[in-house]
Design an enzyme around this catalytic site. Structure first.
Site, PDB file in Angstrom:
ATOM      1  N   ARG A 237      -8.030   6.755   5.472  1.00  0.00           N
ATOM      2  CA  ARG A 237      -7.269   7.160   4.355  1.00  0.00           C
ATOM      3  C   ARG A 237      -6.517   8.636   4.457  1.00  0.00           C
ATOM      4  O   ARG A 237      -7.180   9.492   4.800  1.00  0.00           O
ATOM      5  CB  ARG A 237      -8.475   7.143   3.139  1.00  0.00           C
ATOM      6  CG  ARG A 237      -8.973   5.904   2.402  1.00  0.00           C
ATOM      7  CD  ARG A 237      -7.800   5.023   2.059  1.00  0.00           C
ATOM      8  NE  ARG A 237      -8.220   3.724   1.435  1.00  0.00           N
ATOM      9  CZ  ARG A 237      -8.383   2.686   2.087  1.00  0.00           C
ATOM     10  NH1 ARG A 237      -7.632   2.690   3.506  1.00  0.00           N
ATOM     11  NH2 ARG A 237      -8.410   1.495   1.674  1.00  0.00           N
ATOM     12  N   GLU A 266       1.517   6.754  -0.997  1.00  0.00           N
ATOM     13  CA  GLU A 266       2.455   5.866  -0.400  1.00  0.00           C
ATOM     14  C   GLU A 266       2.961   4.941  -1.140  1.00  0.00           C
ATOM     15  O   GLU A 266       2.472   4.759  -2.209  1.00  0.00           O
ATOM     16  CB  GLU A 266       1.163   4.883   0.624  1.00  0.00           C
ATOM     17  CG  GLU A 266       0.606   5.528   1.690  1.00  0.00           C
ATOM     18  CD  GLU A 266      -0.592   4.760   2.310  1.00  0.00           C
ATOM     19  OE1 GLU A 266      -0.850   3.575   1.970  1.00  0.00           O
ATOM     20  OE2 GLU A 266      -1.456   5.222   3.185  1.00  0.00           O
ATOM     21  N   HIS A 285       0.921   2.219   6.937  1.00  0.00           N
ATOM     22  CA  HIS A 285      -0.156   1.505   6.660  1.00  0.00           C
ATOM     23  C   HIS A 285      -0.433   0.169   6.933  1.00  0.00           C
ATOM     24  O   HIS A 285      -0.804  -0.616   6.309  1.00  0.00           O
ATOM     25  CB  HIS A 285      -0.552   1.591   5.009  1.00  0.00           C
ATOM     26  CG  HIS A 285      -1.967   1.543   4.774  1.00  0.00           C
ATOM     27  ND1 HIS A 285      -2.362   2.274   3.620  1.00  0.00           N
ATOM     28  CD2 HIS A 285      -2.978   0.824   5.093  1.00  0.00           C
ATOM     29  CE1 HIS A 285      -3.743   1.891   3.543  1.00  0.00           C
ATOM     30  NE2 HIS A 285      -3.973   1.033   4.395  1.00  0.00           N
TER      31      HIS A 285
END
Length: 319
Positions: A237, A266, A285
């Site tokens: 994270r 994000e 990601h």
């Protein structure tokens, strides 16, 4: 305190904004149970649809706040695509009596291999070499500070499903890998104190959840104590790292590189401080992706939805 559930009135199946190629499996499930499926295009649509949702399927691109749980009229369960649930207010979920389930293990191999590949590329200074050629230069002093694999000290922080894989792969290629986890017992690799790992390792690979206690786990003070020329990898994270402090450490050269698949915000803003930092491998990601991962992940989500609608015990509850 619990939500005002209206089981006699079927609600919608709400999917948060996503980047999946398709959600046909979810649509087939909705049709089987006679539910309407709503795929939110953005955060505003997602929050607006929450009150009418019977099932809410959460991705990394939306948050479920306390106000959302308070607004729920008939929610049977919240299911998170994947394992991280820091974007869900689980305390509010417990308070309002809404089960929250996750899908662990769907992409452990993918995420672990991504972290492993990033760590090796950074240890061998591959991003620095590519940047040098792209700038019209050549080798210079790149790589003279890189240890041999047999002398590479690797720290794996967190020995869950993913961290254990990463540690095993590093051990298999002959590096000196040690690990730290305050909650799990392990014997596949040697354990070591956290501070020792952070200050002595060439590679620090993070595999821990984001909680109030781990936010900015890697801050300016920790970066300053890390071994000069070390690299850091984060596929867990973004909030685990103080990104401004990391950018500064990269610019100064104290930290030789960073491999990042996750970020505090994000998608990554255009003006983000890490975009101009040297020797960074950044991926969007996407470490969990493969030709099999999405199928496994969506099947796990649908399985938990089926459990919720049929009254079976829901797997992997966190609230």
């Amino acid at each position: 305190m619990s939500t005002e559930i209206e089981p006699a009135t079927p609600g919608i199946i709400l999917i948060a904004p996503h980047q999946f190629p398709e959600v046909e499996r979810e649509k087939a499930f909705a049709a089987e149970f006679g539910r309407e499926i709503v795929v939110a295009a953005n955060g505003a649509e997602f929050h607006a649809a929450v009150p009418d949702a019977e099932l809410i399927l959460v991705t990394p691109y939306a948050r479920l706040e306390r106000t959302d749980f308070a607004a729920m009229k008939r929610c049977t369960a919240v299911v998170r695509y994947g394992i991280g649930y820091d974007n869900i207010d689980v305390e509010a979920a417990r308070e309002y009596g809404v089960p929250v389930s996750i899908v662990p293990g769907a992409a452990s191999e993918e995420v672990g291999s991504h972290a492993f590949a990033m760590g090796l590329a950074l240890a061998r200074r591959i991003p620095a070499g590519q940047a040098s050629i792209a700038a019209g230069s050549w080798a210079g002093s790149i790589g003279f500070d890189t240890p041999r694999f047999s002398e590479l000290d690797v720290a794996v922080i967190g020995m869950g499903r993913i961290g254990a894989r990463v540690a095993g792969w590093y051990a298999a290629i002959g590096t000196h890998v040690r690990a730290y986890d305050p909650f799990l017992e392990f014997d596949a690799v040697p354990a070591a104190p956290l501070e020792e790992l952070l200050t002595e390792s060439h590679i620090v690979s993070l595999h821990i959840p984001l909680t109030p206690d781990t936010e900015h786990f890697i801050d300016a003070a920790v970066l300053g104590r890390m071994r000069r020329g070390s690299v850091i990898v984060n596929v867990s994270r973004g909030g685990l790292i103080d990104e401004a402090a990391l950018a500064e450490a990269l610019h100064s050269g104290h930290i030789a590189g960073a491999g990042l698949d996750v970020f505090a915000q994000e998608p990554l803003p255009a003006e983000h401080v890490l975009r101009g930092a040297p020797n960074v491998i950044m991926t969007p990601h996407a470490s969990w992706r493969s030709d099999r991962a999405l199928e496994t992940l969506q099947a796990g989500v649908v399985e938990r939805c089926r459990q919720a609608l049929t009254g079976e015990p829901i797997s992997d509850l966190v609230a």
